[in-house]
Scaffold this motif. Sequence first.
Motif, PDB file in Angstrom:
ATOM      1  N   GLY A   1      47.149  36.027  47.062  1.00  0.00           N
ATOM      2  CA  GLY A   1      47.387  36.942  48.179  1.00  0.00           C
ATOM      3  C   GLY A   1      46.423  38.110  48.211  1.00  0.00           C
ATOM      4  O   GLY A   1      46.522  38.974  49.081  1.00  0.00           O
ATOM      5  N   LYS A   2      45.502  38.154  47.297  1.00  0.00           N
ATOM      6  CA  LYS A   2      44.559  39.283  47.272  1.00  0.00           C
ATOM      7  C   LYS A   2      43.296  38.904  48.049  1.00  0.00           C
ATOM      8  O   LYS A   2      42.789  37.784  47.931  1.00  0.00           O
ATOM      9  N   LYS A   3      42.823  39.870  48.819  1.00  0.00           N
ATOM     10  CA  LYS A   3      41.697  39.593  49.711  1.00  0.00           C
ATOM     11  C   LYS A   3      40.368  39.554  48.961  1.00  0.00           C
ATOM     12  O   LYS A   3      39.475  38.779  49.289  1.00  0.00           O
ATOM     13  N   PHE A   4      40.228  40.385  47.957  1.00  0.00           N
ATOM     14  CA  PHE A   4      38.944  40.478  47.246  1.00  0.00           C
ATOM     15  C   PHE A   4      39.134  40.145  45.764  1.00  0.00           C
ATOM     16  O   PHE A   4      39.991  40.721  45.100  1.00  0.00           O
ATOM     17  N   LEU A   5      38.338  39.206  45.299  1.00  0.00           N
ATOM     18  CA  LEU A   5      38.445  38.794  43.894  1.00  0.00           C
ATOM     19  C   LEU A   5      37.145  39.130  43.162  1.00  0.00           C
ATOM     20  O   LEU A   5      36.055  38.870  43.676  1.00  0.00           O
ATOM     21  N   TYR A   6      37.311  39.684  41.974  1.00  0.00           N
ATOM     22  CA  TYR A   6      36.123  40.000  41.159  1.00  0.00           C
ATOM     23  C   TYR A   6      36.396  39.668  39.702  1.00  0.00           C
ATOM     24  O   TYR A   6      37.453  40.026  39.167  1.00  0.00           O
ATOM     25  N   ARG A   7      35.405  39.007  39.098  1.00  0.00           N
ATOM     26  CA  ARG A   7      35.393  39.009  37.643  1.00  0.00           C
ATOM     27  C   ARG A   7      35.043  40.428  37.220  1.00  0.00           C
ATOM     28  O   ARG A   7      34.315  41.125  37.936  1.00  0.00           O
ATOM     29  N   LEU A   8      35.515  40.838  36.039  1.00  0.00           N
ATOM     30  CA  LEU A   8      35.114  42.157  35.521  1.00  0.00           C
ATOM     31  C   LEU A   8      34.134  41.907  34.397  1.00  0.00           C
ATOM     32  O   LEU A   8      34.469  41.221  33.409  1.00  0.00           O
ATOM     33  N   GLY A   9      32.923  42.396  34.547  1.00  0.00           N
ATOM     34  CA  GLY A   9      31.857  42.098  33.592  1.00  0.00           C
ATOM     35  C   GLY A   9      31.539  43.281  32.710  1.00  0.00           C
ATOM     36  O   GLY A   9      31.397  44.411  33.187  1.00  0.00           O
ATOM     37  N   GLY A  10      31.437  43.037  31.408  1.00  0.00           N
ATOM     38  CA  GLY A  10      31.023  44.090  30.475  1.00  0.00           C
ATOM     39  C   GLY A  10      29.524  44.326  30.591  1.00  0.00           C
ATOM     40  O   GLY A  10      28.774  43.482  31.086  1.00  0.00           O
ATOM     41  N   VAL A  11      29.106  45.465  30.064  1.00  0.00           N
ATOM     42  CA  VAL A  11      27.698  45.859  30.220  1.00  0.00           C
ATOM     43  C   VAL A  11      26.827  45.388  29.046  1.00  0.00           C
ATOM     44  O   VAL A  11      25.641  45.671  29.001  1.00  0.00           O
ATOM     45  N   SER A  12      27.428  44.631  28.107  1.00  0.00           N
ATOM     46  CA  SER A  12      26.606  44.074  27.023  1.00  0.00           C
ATOM     47  C   SER A  12      25.980  42.759  27.499  1.00  0.00           C
ATOM     48  O   SER A  12      26.377  42.210  28.529  1.00  0.00           O
ATOM     49  N   CYS A  13      25.051  42.232  26.694  1.00  0.00           N
ATOM     50  CA  CYS A  13      24.376  41.004  27.107  1.00  0.00           C
ATOM     51  C   CYS A  13      25.115  39.748  26.643  1.00  0.00           C
ATOM     52  O   CYS A  13      24.655  38.634  26.883  1.00  0.00           O
ATOM     53  N   LEU A  14      26.263  39.919  25.965  1.00  0.00           N
ATOM     54  CA  LEU A  14      27.021  38.738  25.525  1.00  0.00           C
ATOM     55  C   LEU A  14      27.496  37.960  26.756  1.00  0.00           C
ATOM     56  O   LEU A  14      28.186  38.520  27.619  1.00  0.00           O
ATOM     57  N   ALA A  15      27.129  36.678  26.825  1.00  0.00           N
ATOM     58  CA  ALA A  15      27.443  35.892  28.033  1.00  0.00           C
ATOM     59  C   ALA A  15      28.939  35.907  28.338  1.00  0.00           C
ATOM     60  O   ALA A  15      29.357  35.958  29.495  1.00  0.00           O
ATOM     61  N   GLY A  16      29.754  35.895  27.295  1.00  0.00           N
ATOM     62  CA  GLY A  16      31.211  35.830  27.508  1.00  0.00           C
ATOM     63  C   GLY A  16      31.877  37.183  27.651  1.00  0.00           C
ATOM     64  O   GLY A  16      33.115  37.261  27.606  1.00  0.00           O
TER      65      GLY A  16
END
Length: 376
Positions: free
Chosen positions: A294-309
């Motif tokens: 039901g949410k209009k906008f979806l975002y992953r939250l990304g850390g600022v390190s270079c670790l892919a995960g």
Amino acid sequence: MSLNTIPSPCFVLEEEKLRRNLALIQDVSQRAEIDIILAFKGFSMWSAFPIVREYISGATASSLNEMLLCNEHMKTASHTYCVAYADQDFDQICEGSSHLTFNSLQQFERFKHKCAEQKVSVGLRINPEESDVETALYNPASPHSRLGITKDELSGGLPEGVEGLHVHVLCESTSYALEKVLKAVEEKFGHLLPKAQWLNLGGGHLMTRKGYDTDHLVQILRDFKTKHDLKIILEPGSAFAWETGFLKTTVLDVVSRNGVNTAIIDASFTCHMPDCLEMPYRPNLIEGSREVEGKKFLYRLGGVSCLAGDFLEEYGFDQELKIGDSITFLDMIHYTMVKTSTFNGVPHPSIGILTPGGTFKIVKEFGYEDFRNRLS
Ligand SMILES: Cc1ncc(COP(=O)(O)O)c(C=O)c1O
């Protein structure tokens, strides 16, 4: 209080919520007639210790460093349990500890004469092989665990010079899980209890979580204490700092890759919220929701390190995220600050306290020197 006056990123302890937890813990300790001490491994924000000391008087240390912190900022000798003690630390650890628990009989044999000289009360950590913890990473009673002596090794009784027993097998658990642990202790180690003076039941007692049955906790502890004539100690960490504050972060960029939007924040899950990757644990946010339906906008939250995960799977928002927006992670005080790293040179979040009157006080800011000084 507006979040705008708080720098970003910043861990913010809410004093009123800490005091609420402390009052509940003090009440349990008085009603059950037991000692409840703070496990530093879960909460070591020593600028708040003057508040903590208004309610409780002791702490448990799991290293020489935590023991020194206890002496300096809790102003008392510590209950110390290290998985293993190093020869070069032992004299100092003995000096600053009132109680000292060994994880193996071999270590007890190695250091027992020093404990006797210093008149430290000695304990052994036992493993009742009973736990409700389902995540292996957090279960000290998993098969072949290195944590705690199993019953076969103690069939001959409590060794001369041992005054106490220590059990830690719970994590964010209920009083009903503790009741099962107490039964297992009686079944497997009941023959040791008549000679023991104290029993430390470790941490994992999440008595400050909504719905925890504190009356039941008080009852089972009083019953056990009376039945076995023991001094009982609990050493929770999480329960002290449970839901007492947040981590404020800010969106630095939004990237869109193959249909997935990621909001990159000025903090990092691997550096500042490692449980989010290890458990994995999805914290609540002020601005968005863990549920995406039901949410209009979806975002992953990304850390600022270079670790892919270094990211969390999509959260739901009612509005589009823009650079400069706040993302505030709730319940970010226990085990976060103590586990942070400066991997990638990512700046450490500042640390602050929100007073009951709503005033925000910065306690510590970190800079290049802090990063440099822990390396060489
Ligand atoms: C020996 C011991 N005591 C106390 C604690 C504190 O546990 P919690 O923060 O879950 O209450 C831990 C946590 O790992 C521990 O290992």
